[in-house]
Design an enzyme around this catalytic site. Sequence first.
Site, PDB file in Angstrom:
ATOM      1  N   LYS A 188       0.816  -1.223   0.000  1.00 39.29           N
ATOM      2  CA  LYS A 188       0.000   0.000   0.000  1.00 39.29           C
ATOM      3  C   LYS A 188       0.851   1.277   0.000  1.00 39.29           C
ATOM      4  O   LYS A 188       0.370   2.367   0.318  1.00 39.29           O
ATOM      5  CB  LYS A 188      -0.985   0.054   1.190  1.00 39.29           C
ATOM      6  N   GLY A 190       2.393   2.433  -2.759  1.00 35.16           N
ATOM      7  CA  GLY A 190       2.371   3.059  -4.087  1.00 35.16           C
ATOM      8  C   GLY A 190       3.212   2.245  -5.060  1.00 35.16           C
ATOM      9  O   GLY A 190       3.699   2.762  -6.065  1.00 35.16           O
ATOM     10  N   ARG A 192       2.411  -0.163  -7.116  1.00 36.87           N
ATOM     11  CA  ARG A 192       1.865  -0.364  -8.459  1.00 36.87           C
ATOM     12  C   ARG A 192       2.077   0.884  -9.318  1.00 36.87           C
ATOM     13  O   ARG A 192       2.449   0.785 -10.480  1.00 36.87           O
ATOM     14  CB  ARG A 192       0.372  -0.723  -8.362  1.00 36.87           C
ATOM     15  N   ARG A 269       5.487   5.032   2.861  1.00 38.48           N
ATOM     16  CA  ARG A 269       4.373   5.968   3.017  1.00 38.48           C
ATOM     17  C   ARG A 269       4.125   6.125   4.504  1.00 38.48           C
ATOM     18  O   ARG A 269       4.402   5.194   5.280  1.00 38.48           O
ATOM     19  CB  ARG A 269       3.161   5.335   2.321  1.00 38.48           C
ATOM     20  N   SER A 277      -4.952   2.364   4.816  1.00 38.10           N
ATOM     21  CA  SER A 277      -5.105   1.882   3.437  1.00 38.10           C
ATOM     22  C   SER A 277      -5.182   0.358   3.405  1.00 38.10           C
ATOM     23  O   SER A 277      -6.011  -0.234   2.699  1.00 38.10           O
ATOM     24  CB  SER A 277      -3.909   2.379   2.604  1.00 38.10           C
ATOM     25  N   GLY A 395      -6.326   4.036  -4.671  1.00 37.70           N
ATOM     26  CA  GLY A 395      -6.936   5.335  -4.422  1.00 37.70           C
ATOM     27  C   GLY A 395      -8.350   5.180  -3.882  1.00 37.70           C
ATOM     28  O   GLY A 395      -9.232   5.966  -4.208  1.00 37.70           O
ATOM     29  N   ARG A 396      -8.545   4.172  -3.064  1.00 32.87           N
ATOM     30  CA  ARG A 396      -9.854   3.985  -2.435  1.00 32.87           C
ATOM     31  C   ARG A 396     -10.112   5.102  -1.425  1.00 32.87           C
ATOM     32  O   ARG A 396      -9.178   5.640  -0.827  1.00 32.87           O
ATOM     33  CB  ARG A 396      -9.895   2.660  -1.665  1.00 32.87           C
ATOM     34  N   THR A 397     -11.385   5.365  -1.192  1.00 32.32           N
ATOM     35  CA  THR A 397     -11.738   6.285  -0.112  1.00 32.32           C
ATOM     36  C   THR A 397     -11.557   5.549   1.206  1.00 32.32           C
ATOM     37  O   THR A 397     -12.078   4.445   1.384  1.00 32.32           O
ATOM     38  CB  THR A 397     -13.208   6.739  -0.267  1.00 32.32           C
ATOM     39  N   HIS A 398     -10.825   6.150   2.113  1.00 35.09           N
ATOM     40  CA  HIS A 398     -10.587   5.517   3.417  1.00 35.09           C
ATOM     41  C   HIS A 398     -11.754   5.816   4.356  1.00 35.09           C
ATOM     42  O   HIS A 398     -12.326   6.913   4.294  1.00 35.09           O
ATOM     43  CB  HIS A 398      -9.303   6.054   4.045  1.00 35.09           C
TER      44      HIS A 398
HETATM   45  N1  LIG Z   1      -0.978   7.424  -9.488  1.00 33.16           N
HETATM   46  C1  LIG Z   1      -1.625   6.755  -8.538  1.00 33.16           C
HETATM   47  N2  LIG Z   1      -2.876   6.295  -8.740  1.00 33.16           N
HETATM   48  C2  LIG Z   1      -3.511   5.618  -7.761  1.00 33.16           C
HETATM   49  N3  LIG Z   1      -2.968   5.339  -6.549  1.00 33.16           N
HETATM   50  C3  LIG Z   1      -1.725   5.779  -6.313  1.00 33.16           C
HETATM   51  C4  LIG Z   1      -1.008   6.493  -7.278  1.00 33.16           C
HETATM   52  N4  LIG Z   1       0.194   6.817  -6.759  1.00 33.16           N
HETATM   53  C5  LIG Z   1       0.225   6.312  -5.519  1.00 33.16           C
HETATM   54  N5  LIG Z   1      -0.927   5.680  -5.250  1.00 33.16           N
HETATM   55  C6  LIG Z   1      -1.228   5.044  -3.970  1.00 33.16           C
HETATM   56  O1  LIG Z   1      -0.925   3.668  -4.110  1.00 33.16           O
HETATM   57  C7  LIG Z   1      -1.623   3.023  -3.058  1.00 33.16           C
HETATM   58  C8  LIG Z   1      -1.641   1.529  -3.319  1.00 33.16           C
HETATM   59  O2  LIG Z   1      -0.329   1.075  -3.096  1.00 33.16           O
HETATM   60  P1  LIG Z   1       0.236  -0.247  -3.760  1.00 33.16           P
HETATM   61  O3  LIG Z   1       0.112  -0.165  -5.226  1.00 33.16           O
HETATM   62  O4  LIG Z   1       1.596  -0.435  -3.221  1.00 33.16           O
HETATM   63  O5  LIG Z   1      -0.770  -1.331  -3.187  1.00 33.16           O
HETATM   64  S1  LIG Z   1      -0.529  -2.920  -3.164  1.00 33.16           S
HETATM   65  O6  LIG Z   1       0.302  -3.219  -2.016  1.00 33.16           O
HETATM   66  O7  LIG Z   1       0.069  -3.327  -4.425  1.00 33.16           O
HETATM   67  O8  LIG Z   1      -1.896  -3.467  -2.978  1.00 33.16           O
HETATM   68  C9  LIG Z   1      -2.976   3.700  -3.040  1.00 33.16           C
HETATM   69  O9  LIG Z   1      -3.462   3.641  -1.726  1.00 33.16           O
HETATM   70  P2  LIG Z   1      -4.981   4.005  -1.354  1.00 33.16           P
HETATM   71  O10 LIG Z   1      -5.167   5.452  -1.707  1.00 33.16           O
HETATM   72  O11 LIG Z   1      -5.072   3.782   0.095  1.00 33.16           O
HETATM   73  O12 LIG Z   1      -5.860   3.098  -2.169  1.00 33.16           O
HETATM   74  C10 LIG Z   1      -2.670   5.109  -3.521  1.00 33.16           C
HETATM   75  O13 LIG Z   1      -2.767   6.079  -2.515  1.00 33.16           O
END
Ligand SMILES: Nc1ncnc2c1ncn2[C@@H]1O[C@H](COP(=O)(O)OS(=O)(=O)O)[C@@H](OP(=O)(O)O)[C@H]1O
EC number: 2.8.2.-
Length: 437
Positions: A188, A190, A192, A269, A277, A395-398
């Site tokens: 979580k 970032g 991806r 993070r 998250s 980018g889910r709503t927490h």
């Molecule tokens: N560009 C972009 N678009 C969408 N989301 C973004 C981006 N950059 C960073 N993030 C943040 O990445 C969080 C998810 O992290 P991971 O990809 O490491 O998650 S996972 O461990 O693979 O499930 C995810 O966490 P949440 O917001 O809590 O869903 C995002 O905040």
Amino acid sequence: MSPPAQPGVPGGRGSKVPPARKLLCMCSLSLCLTYLCYSLMGGTGPGALRSPAALSGTAAPRFPAALPGTAVPGAPRSPAALPGTAAPRSPASPPSSTGAPAPSAAPTRASNSSREGAAGAWLRTPLAPGEVITAQSGAFERDPQESSTTDEELSRAGSPGNRGGSGSTTPDYGEKRLPQALIIGVKKGGTRALLEAIRAHPDVRAVGTEPHFFDRNYEKGLEWYRNVMPKTLEGQITMEKTPSYFVTNEAPRRIHSMAKDTKLIVVVRNPVTRAISDYTQTLSKKPEIPTFEVLAFKNRTLGLIDASWSAIRIGIYALHLENWLQYFPLSQILFVSGERLITDPAGEMAKVQDFLGLKRIVTEKHFYFNKTKGFPCLKKPEDSSAPRCLGKSKGRTHPKIDPDVIHRLRKFYKPFNVMFYQMTGQDFQWEQEESDK
Ligand SMILES: Nc1ncnc2c1ncn2[C@@H]1O[C@H](COP(=O)(O)OS(=O)(=O)O)[C@@H](OP(=O)(O)O)[C@H]1O
């Protein structure tokens, strides 16, 4: 053999006591003391960590001395390391490995010969189906790491003739190679977003699914792992990301045994936001689970944080990092700010490309801020109408968390964060953050 000089650490190779070793020793000691103190005060088992707020007036955790140039406001300074404690092994002389045999292939540096124009050749690389929602098993995922890769996807990726799951339309030339660089965490953080951005670089090819080789699939052997990878041409870097590696005890030894010059990238993070998250992800799969507030504490009245809950434990970065530093020098690990990856993706990508020895091809021209998504997205490829934002699971709503719980968690993490800043020589400024989203 003396360990390599560490950035931000004075003395270098000429010092009597290698500074990296001294730092490791001090960090190790202070972490042990911190755990010991918390465990003694909590008295409810190793998972019960009392938040530092509840510990005022009791033995405070010790900290390594601040590194020059890494001033952390308010960071306590430690006395010298206590004698008689076991110093962690130096990165230059890791413990003997019993893992898979190390292949002879040395990491291949990027040729840097790529054309700027190639950056325009954006390849649409859809997320793996399992990436959308990652399942957690067990009672609120007390131990196993969730995966965004299903077994089915992996077996497809590992099957003969597969392109390694890169999802790109790059011709299937070249050879499958073991990765030279890994995104090892944090979940979580970032990861991806980082992987998708670096895949835009023509000298990088990456597997889209998470292979989980160094934690779940290690017994399948290096040939299985290699077969999961995409084909690369000479000079291209092979990469994968599996965020659970960072918190897997065996991972550093196993990766070191594969290739000791593997480059490691960790997206970090704010651990409080990361925990929320993580919880949000579990909640999306299991709506019946207790609230975050309930899960976060062993005993809320006493302020006992439940550090056995993985959502909390993963965020104690200093503890996990210590394990990696026994095998890899700090210079071989890049720490990417998950926060800056959102506010300044091009700036973070510049550091990533420098670290990988790549030409800076992924730049601000590749990103735009998507208001609907609320995040930066990759610009659409020339041959496609669709821009490249990450899926709904990113980018889910927490959920709204009780501010008092946020406050307690911040206090709990603060000493560990400070320690992490000192170990890495980077201040991620999580203490300055006003909100958690
Ligand atoms: N560009 C972009 N678009 C969408 N989301 C973004 C981006 N950059 C960073 N993030 C943040 O990445 C969080 C998810 O992290 P991971 O990809 O490491 O998650 S996972 O461990 O693979 O499930 C995810 O966490 P949440 O917001 O809590 O869903 C995002 O905040």
